[in-house]
Scaffold this active site. Sequence first.
Site, PDB file in Angstrom:
ATOM      1  N   ASP A  22      -3.926   3.041   2.094  1.00  0.00           N
ATOM      2  CA  ASP A  22      -3.169   3.352   0.884  1.00  0.00           C
ATOM      3  C   ASP A  22      -2.039   2.369   0.644  1.00  0.00           C
ATOM      4  OD1 ASP A  22      -2.264   5.249  -1.303  1.00  0.00           O
ATOM      5  OD2 ASP A  22      -0.515   5.298   0.016  1.00  0.00           O
ATOM      6  N   ARG A  27       0.855  -0.813  -2.681  1.00  0.00           N
ATOM      7  CA  ARG A  27       2.043  -1.647  -2.689  1.00  0.00           C
ATOM      8  C   ARG A  27       1.782  -3.129  -2.401  1.00  0.00           C
ATOM      9  NH1 ARG A  27       7.016   0.979  -2.749  1.00  0.00           N
ATOM     10  NH2 ARG A  27       7.669  -1.092  -3.420  1.00  0.00           N
ATOM     11  N   LYS A 105       3.899  -1.991  10.167  1.00  0.00           N
ATOM     12  CA  LYS A 105       4.755  -1.520  11.253  1.00  0.00           C
ATOM     13  C   LYS A 105       4.156  -0.238  11.841  1.00  0.00           C
ATOM     14  CE  LYS A 105       5.859   1.883   8.602  1.00  0.00           C
ATOM     15  NZ  LYS A 105       5.364   3.236   8.954  1.00  0.00           N
TER      16      LYS A 105
END
Length: 333
Positions: A22, A27, A105
């Site tokens: 996602d 993004r 991350k």
Amino acid sequence: MRPDALVSAAGPVRVAVLGCADVAARRMLPALTGGGAATVAAIGSRDPARAADLAGRFGVPFAGTYADALDRPDVDAVYLPLPPALRGEWVRRALRAGKHVLAEKPLTTGAEHTAALLAEARARGLALVENMAFLHHRGHRTVYDRLASGDIGDLRHVTATFTIPPRPPGDLRNSRELGGGALLDAGVYPLRTAMRLLGPGLRVAGAALHLNDDGVDVAGSALLVGPRGVTAALTFGMAHAYRASYELHGSSGRMVLDRPYSAPVDHRPLLRVERDGRTEEVPLAADDQFARMGEEFARMVADPAAREPAAAASLVQAELVDEVARRAVRTQP
């Protein structure tokens, strides 16, 4: 010729996205396909049909498997939004294929593994960068500048919170095997905030993790202490109402920044500065932190000297995560 020289001579960094998570679709792909220092040359997935669908949505010229995308000669670097427990394998494969790497991350699920991958990247003359995109939102600069100018006096304490609602069944963040859990998913944000504001030498004074019935940590907190005695109280979780903020408590005032970790592209963060019994509200400019991260990654690809501070910070972060996990008091329903 070194890989960074080849890329800088060729223009924008040509990136293969390995995974259709996602965060990539929502993004990173919009940021990387919007023009700038990097561009998307390929998308790879375990399901090539899913890769093809995503490539079609963003005008990416090639779609296939992970290996297909990684093996392409027109790819300089890869972006890895894979689950934490799977990132290490594909980071290593990308480095050994001569590709720079931008990975979500945390880089891995443990400091020892993170250190080994960073060392391998360094030895191969390649950039390995952790996607801590929030750090590159330009709004934070106002906070840092006002703190440095003494707006709230000397910094005494930091409070940072990032909590999100429960994840649906099957979400990777609910999987121990895939490296899920609140500490790795949400906890790294307030932890990195403490690192940025308190500087080097942080120690974990105490921590707590709350586990669900499957043994996955869904909530937690930690208390950190800097070398000058400044403290940071961190809260994180994925069993809560959404909340993202950090507060800086000084000797003569306080600053509060809303939504510092997951700001949409059009969101204007609000900074509140309280001192002398008055509150000043400072609207900050909207910014695309993922676009800024793409620019920073391209800079590290082109300039080896720019890589080491980010690599060192990623390793310190991983060590602090390990220490929080070691020190934590664990509770279950």
